[in-house]
Write an enzyme that holds these catalytic residues in place. Structure first.
Site, PDB file in Angstrom:
ATOM      1  N   SER A 260       0.821  -1.222   0.000  1.00 28.80           N
ATOM      2  CA  SER A 260       0.000   0.000   0.000  1.00 28.80           C
ATOM      3  C   SER A 260       0.853   1.270   0.000  1.00 28.80           C
ATOM      4  O   SER A 260       1.842   1.378   0.717  1.00 28.80           O
ATOM      5  CB  SER A 260      -0.914   0.006   1.226  1.00 28.80           C
ATOM      6  OG  SER A 260      -1.598   1.251   1.284  1.00 28.80           O
ATOM      7  N   LEU A 261       0.433   2.224  -0.807  1.00 30.35           N
ATOM      8  CA  LEU A 261       1.144   3.497  -0.869  1.00 30.35           C
ATOM      9  C   LEU A 261       0.538   4.507   0.101  1.00 30.35           C
ATOM     10  O   LEU A 261       1.045   5.624   0.242  1.00 30.35           O
ATOM     11  CB  LEU A 261       1.065   4.067  -2.289  1.00 30.35           C
ATOM     12  CG  LEU A 261       1.718   3.206  -3.370  1.00 30.35           C
ATOM     13  CD1 LEU A 261       1.479   3.800  -4.738  1.00 30.35           C
ATOM     14  CD2 LEU A 261       3.219   3.103  -3.113  1.00 30.35           C
ATOM     15  N   THR A 312      -9.554  -0.788   3.021  1.00 35.75           N
ATOM     16  CA  THR A 312      -9.568  -1.309   1.657  1.00 35.75           C
ATOM     17  C   THR A 312      -9.691  -2.828   1.677  1.00 35.75           C
ATOM     18  O   THR A 312     -10.081  -3.398   2.714  1.00 35.75           O
ATOM     19  CB  THR A 312      -8.370  -0.745   0.841  1.00 35.75           C
ATOM     20  OG1 THR A 312      -8.508  -1.166  -0.505  1.00 35.75           O
ATOM     21  CG2 THR A 312      -7.027  -1.154   1.383  1.00 35.75           C
ATOM     22  N   LYS A 316     -14.088  -3.324   3.183  1.00 33.01           N
ATOM     23  CA  LYS A 316     -14.963  -2.155   3.003  1.00 33.01           C
ATOM     24  C   LYS A 316     -16.392  -2.425   3.486  1.00 33.01           C
ATOM     25  O   LYS A 316     -17.030  -1.544   4.066  1.00 33.01           O
ATOM     26  CB  LYS A 316     -14.952  -1.705   1.537  1.00 33.01           C
ATOM     27  CG  LYS A 316     -13.628  -1.044   1.152  1.00 33.01           C
ATOM     28  CD  LYS A 316     -13.628  -0.489  -0.247  1.00 33.01           C
ATOM     29  CE  LYS A 316     -12.262   0.110  -0.552  1.00 33.01           C
ATOM     30  NZ  LYS A 316     -12.107   0.628  -1.887  1.00 33.01           N
ATOM     31  N   ASP A 357     -14.186   7.033  -2.436  1.00 33.73           N
ATOM     32  CA  ASP A 357     -13.858   6.484  -3.762  1.00 33.73           C
ATOM     33  C   ASP A 357     -14.772   7.058  -4.843  1.00 33.73           C
ATOM     34  O   ASP A 357     -14.329   7.316  -5.965  1.00 33.73           O
ATOM     35  CB  ASP A 357     -14.042   4.952  -3.774  1.00 33.73           C
ATOM     36  CG  ASP A 357     -12.931   4.231  -3.056  1.00 33.73           C
ATOM     37  OD1 ASP A 357     -11.821   4.789  -2.969  1.00 33.73           O
ATOM     38  OD2 ASP A 357     -13.163   3.100  -2.584  1.00 33.73           O
ATOM     39  N   ALA A 386     -16.540  -6.126 -11.278  1.00 28.45           N
ATOM     40  CA  ALA A 386     -17.767  -5.874 -10.504  1.00 28.45           C
ATOM     41  C   ALA A 386     -17.484  -5.975  -9.005  1.00 28.45           C
ATOM     42  O   ALA A 386     -18.354  -6.344  -8.223  1.00 28.45           O
ATOM     43  CB  ALA A 386     -18.848  -6.868 -10.913  1.00 28.45           C
ATOM     44  N   GLY A 388     -15.349  -4.114  -5.429  1.00 25.74           N
ATOM     45  CA  GLY A 388     -15.558  -2.933  -4.583  1.00 25.74           C
ATOM     46  C   GLY A 388     -15.390  -1.609  -5.319  1.00 25.74           C
ATOM     47  O   GLY A 388     -16.230  -0.715  -5.200  1.00 25.74           O
ATOM     48  N   ARG A 409     -15.923 -11.327 -15.070  1.00 22.33           N
ATOM     49  CA  ARG A 409     -15.604 -12.753 -15.179  1.00 22.33           C
ATOM     50  C   ARG A 409     -16.730 -13.585 -14.555  1.00 22.33           C
ATOM     51  O   ARG A 409     -17.244 -14.508 -15.146  1.00 22.33           O
ATOM     52  CB  ARG A 409     -14.267 -13.001 -14.461  1.00 22.33           C
ATOM     53  CG  ARG A 409     -13.817 -14.421 -14.456  1.00 22.33           C
ATOM     54  CD  ARG A 409     -12.476 -14.546 -13.789  1.00 22.33           C
ATOM     55  NE  ARG A 409     -12.487 -14.104 -12.389  1.00 22.33           N
ATOM     56  CZ  ARG A 409     -11.419 -14.086 -11.605  1.00 22.33           C
ATOM     57  NH1 ARG A 409     -10.252 -14.459 -12.083  1.00 22.33           N
ATOM     58  NH2 ARG A 409     -11.518 -13.690 -10.344  1.00 22.33           N
ATOM     59  N   THR A 410     -17.129 -13.222 -13.333  1.00 23.46           N
ATOM     60  CA  THR A 410     -18.243 -13.919 -12.680  1.00 23.46           C
ATOM     61  C   THR A 410     -19.526 -13.175 -13.049  1.00 23.46           C
ATOM     62  O   THR A 410     -19.793 -12.089 -12.533  1.00 23.46           O
ATOM     63  CB  THR A 410     -18.043 -13.922 -11.144  1.00 23.46           C
ATOM     64  OG1 THR A 410     -16.721 -14.365 -10.880  1.00 23.46           O
ATOM     65  CG2 THR A 410     -19.048 -14.803 -10.434  1.00 23.46           C
TER      66      THR A 410
HETATM   67  P1  NAP Z   1     -12.254  -6.708  -5.734  1.00 26.06           P
HETATM   68  O1  NAP Z   1     -13.442  -6.258  -4.981  1.00 26.06           O
HETATM   69  O2  NAP Z   1     -11.501  -7.904  -5.259  1.00 26.06           O
HETATM   70  O3  NAP Z   1     -12.717  -6.970  -7.276  1.00 26.06           O
HETATM   71  C1  NAP Z   1     -11.821  -7.465  -8.216  1.00 26.06           C
HETATM   72  C2  NAP Z   1     -12.484  -7.507  -9.595  1.00 26.06           C
HETATM   73  O4  NAP Z   1     -11.505  -7.923 -10.531  1.00 26.06           O
HETATM   74  C3  NAP Z   1     -13.627  -8.494  -9.697  1.00 26.06           C
HETATM   75  O5  NAP Z   1     -14.582  -8.028 -10.606  1.00 26.06           O
HETATM   76  C4  NAP Z   1     -12.923  -9.745 -10.251  1.00 26.06           C
HETATM   77  O6  NAP Z   1     -13.781 -10.592 -10.992  1.00 26.06           O
HETATM   78  C5  NAP Z   1     -11.954  -9.103 -11.199  1.00 26.06           C
HETATM   79  N1  NAP Z   1     -10.800  -9.938 -11.478  1.00 26.06           N
HETATM   80  C6  NAP Z   1      -9.762 -10.180 -10.632  1.00 26.06           C
HETATM   81  N2  NAP Z   1      -8.857 -10.976 -11.235  1.00 26.06           N
HETATM   82  C7  NAP Z   1      -9.335 -11.237 -12.489  1.00 26.06           C
HETATM   83  C8  NAP Z   1      -8.859 -11.991 -13.568  1.00 26.06           C
HETATM   84  N3  NAP Z   1      -7.696 -12.653 -13.501  1.00 26.06           N
HETATM   85  N4  NAP Z   1      -9.592 -12.044 -14.704  1.00 26.06           N
HETATM   86  C9  NAP Z   1     -10.761 -11.386 -14.782  1.00 26.06           C
HETATM   87  N5  NAP Z   1     -11.285 -10.647 -13.783  1.00 26.06           N
HETATM   88  C10 NAP Z   1     -10.569 -10.574 -12.635  1.00 26.06           C
HETATM   89  O7  NAP Z   1     -11.169  -5.555  -5.841  1.00 26.06           O
HETATM   90  P2  NAP Z   1     -11.424  -3.969  -5.885  1.00 26.06           P
HETATM   91  O8  NAP Z   1     -11.408  -3.397  -4.524  1.00 26.06           O
HETATM   92  O9  NAP Z   1     -12.613  -3.703  -6.740  1.00 26.06           O
HETATM   93  O10 NAP Z   1     -10.082  -3.508  -6.621  1.00 26.06           O
HETATM   94  C11 NAP Z   1      -9.887  -3.766  -7.994  1.00 26.06           C
HETATM   95  C12 NAP Z   1      -8.707  -2.959  -8.511  1.00 26.06           C
HETATM   96  O11 NAP Z   1      -8.993  -1.582  -8.382  1.00 26.06           O
HETATM   97  C13 NAP Z   1      -7.423  -3.150  -7.685  1.00 26.06           C
HETATM   98  O12 NAP Z   1      -6.611  -4.059  -8.291  1.00 26.06           O
HETATM   99  C14 NAP Z   1      -6.738  -1.789  -7.689  1.00 26.06           C
HETATM  100  O13 NAP Z   1      -5.680  -1.777  -8.607  1.00 26.06           O
HETATM  101  C15 NAP Z   1      -7.807  -0.865  -8.178  1.00 26.06           C
HETATM  102  N6  NAP Z   1      -8.033   0.166  -7.142  1.00 26.06           N
HETATM  103  C16 NAP Z   1      -7.762   1.445  -7.493  1.00 26.06           C
HETATM  104  C17 NAP Z   1      -7.978   2.460  -6.577  1.00 26.06           C
HETATM  105  C18 NAP Z   1      -7.633   3.848  -6.961  1.00 26.06           C
HETATM  106  O14 NAP Z   1      -7.857   4.751  -6.143  1.00 26.06           O
HETATM  107  N7  NAP Z   1      -7.129   4.073  -8.145  1.00 26.06           N
HETATM  108  C19 NAP Z   1      -8.487   2.188  -5.299  1.00 26.06           C
HETATM  109  C20 NAP Z   1      -8.745   0.867  -4.980  1.00 26.06           C
HETATM  110  C21 NAP Z   1      -8.516  -0.144  -5.914  1.00 26.06           C
HETATM  111  P3  NAP Z   1     -14.672 -11.717 -10.238  1.00 26.06           P
HETATM  112  O15 NAP Z   1     -15.903 -11.009  -9.741  1.00 26.06           O
HETATM  113  O16 NAP Z   1     -14.926 -12.713 -11.291  1.00 26.06           O
HETATM  114  O17 NAP Z   1     -13.814 -12.244  -9.109  1.00 26.06           O
END
Ligand code: NAP
Length: 526
Positions: A260-261, A312, A316, A357, A386, A388, A409-410
């Site tokens: 984490s940064l 995070t 959440k 967010d 789909a 967080g 994916r799901t």
């Molecule tokens: P999350 O709730 O775990 O959701 C992950 C999503 O990615 C799900 O839709 C998952 O699909 C999909 N996924 C993961 N691996 C995959 C793969 N190999 N192939 C296809 N789909 C895949 O995580 P989150 O909190 O939403 O975070 C997602 C990303 O957002 C993080 O990696 C981070 O880089 C970015 N993020 C950015 C910020 C920012 O401020 N810029 C803040 C937080 C997070 P399934 O539903 O099928 O599992």
């Protein structure tokens, strides 16, 4: 009668864990140059250990760098983490020699001190030393102590002027609170902290709670115990020099957290604003039960001064549930999104929950496209993912009136989210027919270390598109690189990350953060 004056100082000690005298001298010089406040000579690491060698190294430590730092000498029993299994007699010779040669502290295992002849030898050596002090240490590399308070009392019963030292493995961050409680309950000189990744915060908070020593390694390879931070991390990332009893604590609750940064940017902003506040990486493993326990641990110890948290993956929703269960204030937007990324503890112990967010993403998109939020109305948007982050972005864009299609994916997850916010949904295979003006990646695909992956093959990217990747490590993902190659507009994840952190900083402090400082800090770390 000899009087010991208890100091209120915490020494930042660097272990000198070298195989030979040349290496040891180098480490001593580097430790002094890096700002060590004490040297811990780990003689159990020395090959061909002799008392002459110990005498020579103590003399070298006294002369080094034009600075005379306090010195602790130990020759750790291999059953308590010693590197080379030296016999007890040699280890005693080393410690008694160290006292004669002017070491301020010797560190000996409490277990071995209970052997009558051993104890007599150490006591005689101490009585012949003007300033030498005895640290009696107990290590548990497996787990917590069954009764750390009892152990503390028994050490001081056996030798009332000893400095008790307890080091144990934290299996979970919640295990650290016993160390904090003992530091809080006891005065005087004692050293207490936890090992392992879950114990990292105890090495930093040790100074706030006035542990006599905390240890830091010269660099990552030189760490002598699991979870030991480097002296640079402690000083530059965790504001070690400015920590005192009054320091307010903040942190990011996550699993994993090491990447984490957030600590870097929040600590840089606290330092820039001259605030006595510290932001920690809080590794809270497990689910709702462990999260709730962590929050209860924090709330029941007001003296720790925990004030605010970023939340995070994967907590959440747990943060929202905790706020609900504790009759906290929940910002209506966070309730609507179903996720909380910021928690505050108010002066009257009330929990306040927010989501930064949503606005962060909307503002990053609007400024990236050079439009206002109103300009997002009727914009066709494809959201990949789909989870967080997708949820906060879908909520924001649907409020702004965009036409959203969620690809995941799901499929059921996409379907549920789409139903909640009145959007369309499709499987990832349908991306080949993508027809959107704005494409947003909300998956982990392309994130470090898998930087050669992309959620959208290059042939589906078009010139008139704008592409927003929420992944911010690396700042320029393969998706964004390829989007640039087809002359599509790009928005990187750093803008959103900085926006949400800046909004959190405002909630934490009531003051504006400097976005340029945040961006510069992150760029230095990436
Ligand atoms: P999350 O709730 O775990 O959701 C992950 C999503 O990615 C799900 O839709 C998952 O699909 C999909 N996924 C993961 N691996 C995959 C793969 N190999 N192939 C296809 N789909 C895949 O995580 P989150 O909190 O939403 O975070 C997602 C990303 O957002 C993080 O990696 C981070 O880089 C970015 N993020 C950015 C910020 C920012 O401020 N810029 C803040 C937080 C997070 P399934 O539903 O099928 O599992």
């Amino acid at each position: 009668m000899l009087l010991y004056v208890w100091t209120t100082m915490t020494y930042l000690a660097v272990p000198i864990a070298a195989k030979n005298p040349d290496e040891a001298r180098q480490q001593i010089n580097s430790a002094i140059a890096a700002g060590a406040e004490m040297l811990e000579l780990r003689t159990d690491y020395l090959e061909n250990l002799t008392v002459d060698l110990v005498r020579e190294l103590i003399a070298a430590a006294k002369d080094a760098g034009g600075k005379r730092l306090p010195l602790t000498v130990t020759c750790r029993d291999s059953r308590q983490g010693g590197a080379i299994a030296y016999p007890l007699q040699l280890r005693l010779d080393v410690l008694t020699t160290a006292l004669k040669a002017g070491a301020e502290f010797i560190d000996f295992e409490y277990e071995n001190f209970l052997i009558v002849q051993t104890q007599e030898r150490i006591k005689v050596a101490l009585s012949g030393s003007l300033k030498g002090r005895l640290i009696l240490s107990v290590h548990n590399f497996e787990t917590k102590f069954a009764n750390i308070g009892k152990l503390y009392r028994s050490i001081l019963t056996v030798y009332p002027v000893a400095i008790p030292k307890f080091v144990y493995q934290a299996d979970h961050i919640n295990d650290c609170f016993e160390a904090f409680d003992l530091l809080h309950r006891t005065g005087g000189e004692r050293i207490i902290f936890c090992m392992g990744e879950a114990g990292v915060i105890s090495r930093i908070i040790a100074k706030k709670l006035n542990s006599l020593v905390t240890f830091a390694a010269l660099n990552e390879e030189a760490a002598t115990a699991p979870g030991q931070l480097t002296i640079r991390q402690l000083k530059e990332l965790y504001r070690y020099d400015s920590i005192d009893a009054e320091t307010e604590l903040y942190g990011v609750i996550a699993d994993p957290v090491a990447h984490s940064l957030s600590p870097a940017i929040h600590n840089a902003c606290f330092a820039d604003a001259g605030m006595n506040r510290l932001y920690l990486p809080l590794l809270v493993q497990g689910g709702r039960r462990e999260f709730d326990q962590f929050m209860r641990n924090v709330l029941s110890r007001k003296w720790l001064n925990f004030v605010g948290f970023s939340v995070t993956i994967p907590h959440k929703e747990n943060a929202l549930n905790f706020a609900r269960a504790n009759q906290g204030f929940i910002e209506p937007l966070a309730e609507k999104i179903g996720a909380v990324n910021t928690l505050l503890i108010s002066k009257d112990d009330r929990i306040k929950a927010y989501n930064t967010d949503y606005a962060a993403a909307l503002d990053a998109i609007a400024s990236g496209l050079g439009i206002t939020r109103a300009g997002l109305r009727d914009l066709p948007v494809a959201i990949i993912g789909a989870g967080g982050v997708s949820r906060a972005i879908v909520a924001g864009l649907s409020d702004a009136g965009a036409k959203i299609k969620i690809y995941n994916r799901t499929l059921e997850r996409a379907q549920r989210l789409a139903a909640e916010f009145g959007c369309e949904f499709a499987p990832l295979d349908d991306l080949e027919n993508i027809d959107a003006k704005l494409v947003i990646n909300c998956t982990n695909i392309g994130m470090h270390p898998n930087i050669d992956q992309t959620p959208l093959p290059k042939e589906y990217l078009k010139k008139g598109m704008a592409v927003f990747d929420t992944v911010y490590n690396p700042a320029e993902t393969l998706l964004l690189k390829q989007a640039k190659q087809v002359h599509a507009k790009t928005i990187d994840g750093l803008s959103m990350f900085i926006n949400q952190a800046a909004a959190q900083f405002k909630l934490f402090t009531g003051q504006e953060a400097d976005p340029d400082l945040m961006r510069k800090t992150i760029t230095n770390f990436l």
